[in-house]
Design an enzyme around this catalytic site. Structure first.
Site, PDB file in Angstrom:
ATOM      1  N   GLU A  97      12.502   6.546  13.918  1.00  5.18           N
ATOM      2  CA  GLU A  97      13.332   5.614  14.090  1.00  5.18           C
ATOM      3  C   GLU A  97      14.144   5.175  12.557  1.00  5.18           C
ATOM      4  O   GLU A  97      13.690   5.329  11.646  1.00  5.18           O
ATOM      5  CB  GLU A  97      12.302   4.404  14.303  1.00  5.18           C
ATOM      6  CG  GLU A  97      11.855   4.310  15.635  1.00  5.18           C
ATOM      7  CD  GLU A  97      10.680   2.879  15.778  1.00  5.18           C
ATOM      8  OE1 GLU A  97      10.703   2.199  14.973  1.00  5.18           O
ATOM      9  OE2 GLU A  97      10.126   3.069  16.960  1.00  5.18           O
ATOM     10  N   CYS A 110      17.300   1.176   6.959  1.00 10.62           N
ATOM     11  CA  CYS A 110      16.021   1.640   6.724  1.00 10.62           C
ATOM     12  C   CYS A 110      15.918   2.950   7.209  1.00 10.62           C
ATOM     13  O   CYS A 110      15.895   3.512   8.523  1.00 10.62           O
ATOM     14  CB  CYS A 110      15.119   0.587   7.182  1.00 10.62           C
ATOM     15  SG  CYS A 110      13.607   1.375   6.617  1.00 10.62           S
ATOM     16  N   CYS A 117       3.396  10.505   8.455  1.00 10.02           N
ATOM     17  CA  CYS A 117       3.177  10.226   6.995  1.00 10.02           C
ATOM     18  C   CYS A 117       1.735  10.769   6.640  1.00 10.02           C
ATOM     19  O   CYS A 117       0.659  10.180   7.434  1.00 10.02           O
ATOM     20  CB  CYS A 117       3.393   8.928   6.467  1.00 10.02           C
ATOM     21  SG  CYS A 117       3.168   8.772   4.495  1.00 10.02           S
ATOM     22  N   CYS A 121      -1.948   4.751   3.957  1.00 11.81           N
ATOM     23  CA  CYS A 121      -1.940   3.313   3.775  1.00 11.81           C
ATOM     24  C   CYS A 121      -2.666   2.773   4.962  1.00 11.81           C
ATOM     25  O   CYS A 121      -2.129   2.605   5.988  1.00 11.81           O
ATOM     26  CB  CYS A 121      -0.574   3.024   3.232  1.00 11.81           C
ATOM     27  SG  CYS A 121       0.055   3.828   1.932  1.00 11.81           S
ATOM     28  N   CYS A 124      -0.431   0.355   7.599  1.00 13.24           N
ATOM     29  CA  CYS A 124       1.015   0.882   7.833  1.00 13.24           C
ATOM     30  C   CYS A 124       0.810   1.563   9.258  1.00 13.24           C
ATOM     31  O   CYS A 124      -0.056   2.409   9.576  1.00 13.24           O
ATOM     32  CB  CYS A 124       1.114   1.929   6.961  1.00 13.24           C
ATOM     33  SG  CYS A 124       2.631   2.773   7.354  1.00 13.24           S
ATOM     34  N   GLY A 170       7.513   7.892   6.234  1.00 13.39           N
ATOM     35  CA  GLY A 170       7.203   8.987   5.252  1.00 13.39           C
ATOM     36  C   GLY A 170       7.218   8.436   4.010  1.00 13.39           C
ATOM     37  O   GLY A 170       7.840   7.444   3.582  1.00 13.39           O
ATOM     38  N   GLU A 171       6.753   9.516   3.025  1.00 10.27           N
ATOM     39  CA  GLU A 171       6.886   9.221   1.469  1.00 10.27           C
ATOM     40  C   GLU A 171       7.896  10.036   0.884  1.00 10.27           C
ATOM     41  O   GLU A 171       7.819  11.291   1.066  1.00 10.27           O
ATOM     42  CB  GLU A 171       5.466   9.585   0.896  1.00 10.27           C
ATOM     43  CG  GLU A 171       5.379   9.736  -0.566  1.00 10.27           C
ATOM     44  CD  GLU A 171       5.833   8.624  -1.308  1.00 10.27           C
ATOM     45  OE1 GLU A 171       5.603   7.438  -1.369  1.00 10.27           O
ATOM     46  OE2 GLU A 171       7.068   8.739  -2.157  1.00 10.27           O
ATOM     47  N   SER A 202      11.681   3.994  -1.743  1.00  9.31           N
ATOM     48  CA  SER A 202      10.500   3.413  -2.034  1.00  9.31           C
ATOM     49  C   SER A 202       9.505   4.393  -1.989  1.00  9.31           C
ATOM     50  O   SER A 202       9.334   5.066  -1.108  1.00  9.31           O
ATOM     51  CB  SER A 202      10.489   2.490  -0.851  1.00  9.31           C
ATOM     52  OG  SER A 202       9.117   1.656  -0.751  1.00  9.31           O
ATOM     53  N   SER A 224       5.500   0.483  -3.507  1.00  8.59           N
ATOM     54  CA  SER A 224       4.731  -0.123  -2.885  1.00  8.59           C
ATOM     55  C   SER A 224       3.589  -0.510  -3.449  1.00  8.59           C
ATOM     56  O   SER A 224       2.438   0.324  -3.493  1.00  8.59           O
ATOM     57  CB  SER A 224       4.225   0.817  -1.618  1.00  8.59           C
ATOM     58  OG  SER A 224       5.477   0.989  -0.613  1.00  8.59           O
ATOM     59  N   HIS A 226       1.239  -3.929  -3.372  1.00 10.51           N
ATOM     60  CA  HIS A 226       0.308  -4.420  -2.497  1.00 10.51           C
ATOM     61  C   HIS A 226      -1.006  -4.993  -2.841  1.00 10.51           C
ATOM     62  O   HIS A 226      -1.925  -5.590  -2.183  1.00 10.51           O
ATOM     63  CB  HIS A 226       0.001  -3.573  -1.200  1.00 10.51           C
ATOM     64  CG  HIS A 226       1.176  -2.928  -0.655  1.00 10.51           C
ATOM     65  ND1 HIS A 226       2.161  -3.617   0.211  1.00 10.51           N
ATOM     66  CD2 HIS A 226       1.535  -1.476  -0.597  1.00 10.51           C
ATOM     67  CE1 HIS A 226       2.870  -2.587   0.478  1.00 10.51           C
ATOM     68  NE2 HIS A 226       2.913  -1.667   0.106  1.00 10.51           N
ATOM     69  N   ASN A 310       3.105  -7.265   9.340  1.00 10.49           N
ATOM     70  CA  ASN A 310       3.490  -7.223  10.743  1.00 10.49           C
ATOM     71  C   ASN A 310       2.262  -6.371  11.745  1.00 10.49           C
ATOM     72  O   ASN A 310       2.204  -5.265  11.587  1.00 10.49           O
ATOM     73  CB  ASN A 310       4.720  -6.465  11.016  1.00 10.49           C
ATOM     74  CG  ASN A 310       5.921  -7.334  10.705  1.00 10.49           C
ATOM     75  OD1 ASN A 310       6.228  -8.264  11.404  1.00 10.49           O
ATOM     76  ND2 ASN A 310       6.642  -6.871   9.893  1.00 10.49           N
ATOM     77  N   CYS A 353       9.424  -4.595   9.297  1.00  7.20           N
ATOM     78  CA  CYS A 353       8.634  -3.448   8.275  1.00  7.20           C
ATOM     79  C   CYS A 353       7.223  -3.106   8.751  1.00  7.20           C
ATOM     80  O   CYS A 353       6.528  -4.100   9.204  1.00  7.20           O
ATOM     81  CB  CYS A 353       8.740  -4.103   6.848  1.00  7.20           C
ATOM     82  SG  CYS A 353       8.041  -3.273   5.584  1.00  7.20           S
TER      83      CYS A 353
END
Ligand code: SF4
Length: 384
Positions: A97, A110, A117, A121, A124, A170-171, A202, A224, A226, A310, A353
């Site tokens: 996406e 984005c 990934c 995390c 996620c 993905g990273e 990011s 990131s 958190h 989210n 996100c």
């Protein structure tokens, strides 16, 4: 090898690569590569026969040796608030996406760097799919190309797409070369011509790769984070076990010291109810941010981006309530830390996100395809 496979997808090459291709494969001058870049990125032309200032002989050579193949659009879905999501087909069973988010005077895309990934995390949605593969340069820059064409972007006029964030699936630092090449095309005048600070990468915090990025590229960095301490962050971002906060913050200091004075790093902080949203944690985060700014010797070196979580199916986390989010932000602001709350956009199309998911071929099917591939190539599974 099929004819299509033998041709070079020009979206895989940055300016230097394209110049080399024109010189070494086509026996042509560099400026010819520049002409073709303008057609691709400024005019969104994929058919060599439409490149009217390119001679007939060169067009014929291009037809033989090259192609311009952006990802296929499986569907595009506008949202009521102006957000737009595209599902782009990558290969059998895989799709990613890409989301465009317009805001006052700017439009941010984005972009994804991997299919799935592997960093796991805990909050996620992408992590639930596991890792499938890295995206090629063409698949990364192709996301910008598809959005730019849809939005009617022209080189430096009528620009709706003003910013790109490598924040999708993905990273990005685990797909370093392809990401850096694609980001160079985003910033190249013959590409999308975005300013360095308008392209943001990011990362979850791959310390050695942050240093490499600082040495090889010149884009804005987002981390990131958190959580402000290792105990909590390791629970949320398992990568923290390998690269704890002190090492991560030291890499961020080194990154900013290589940049121009006045640049900052954005620290992403997803707020989850009862997990990382209490006042004591906010104060700890504020202290961490202030220490960082002091080390860089620039008061606004850190920006905190608070992201209300989210929820997605199967998650154990919940979004913090509005009053808690505001109280958390106030503690940071009172401590002198620049802090924004990211508005949730595109809720009606699952484009907010952490909701970028795409379609990833499941592991069982992946293994079956892999076995078939080995059989086709005459290799046994064991031999591989
Ligand atoms: S937050 Fe980013 S790095 Fe972590 S699992 Fe999700 S996509 Fe990967």
């Amino acid at each position: 090898m099929t004819e299509a496979a033998a041709r070079t997808n020009l979206l895989d090459l940055d300016r230097a690569g394209l110049e080399r291709f024109f010189a070494e494969t086509l026996g042509e001058k560099r400026f010819r590569a520049h002409q073709v870049m303008k057609w691709i990125y400024h005019q969104h032309v994929t058919d060599f026969s439409q490149m009217t200032d390119v001679g007939k002989a060169l067009r014929a050579k291009l037809e033989t040796h090259a192609e311009i193949r952006p990802p296929s659009v499986q569907f595009d879905k506008p949202s009521a608030d102006g957000t737009h999501k595209w599902l782009l087909g990558m290969d059998a069973g895989n799709a990613i996406e890409t989301v465009f988010i317009p805001d006052k005077g700017r439009g941010t895309l984005c972009v994804s760097s991997q299919v799935g990934c592997g960093l796991n995390c805990q909050f996620c949605s992408t992590a639930t799919q596991g890792f499938n593969r890295n995206l090629s340069t063409a698949e990364i820059i192709g996301q910008v190309w598809v959005a730019s064409r849809h939005l009617g972007n022209r080189a430096h006029v009528h620009r709706k797409l003003t910013n790109v964030v490598m924040m999708g699936m993905g990273e990005p630092l685990l797909n370093f070369d392809n990401v850096v090449r694609a980001m160079s095309l985003m910033r190249d005048d013959l590409g999308f011509g975005l300013a360095n600070k308008r392209v943001t990468l990011s990362t979850a915090g791959l310390v050695p790769m942050i240093d490499r990025l600082g040495a090889e590229s010149d884009v804005a960095l987002a981390v990131s984070l958190h959580a402000p301490n290792d105990e909590l962050r390791t629970q949320l971002v398992p990568l923290n076990r390998k690269y704890p906060i002190a090492e991560l913050m030291a890499a961020c200091v080194r990154y900013l010291r290589q940049r121009r004075k006045g640049e900052s790093i954005t620290f992403e902080y997803t707020l989850m109810k009862g997990v990382n949203d209490d006042p004591a944690t906010a104060r700890e985060l504020a202290r961490l941010m202030r220490r960082f700014c002091n080390e860089v010797q620039y008061a606004d070196a850190a920006k905190v981006n608070l992201i209300p979580f989210n929820p997605f199916p199967g998650t154990r986390f919940e979004r913090s309530d509005e009053a808690t989010i505001r109280a958390f932000q106030k503690i940071l602001l009172d401590a002198g830390v620049l802090t924004m709350v990211r508005r949730t956009r595109g809720d009606d199309i699952d484009a907010a996100c952490g909701q970028l998911k795409g379609q990833v071929m499941d592991r069982t099917r992946r293994q079956a395809e892999f076995r078939k591939k080995l059989e086709r190539e005459g290799l046994s599974h064991e031999a591989a």
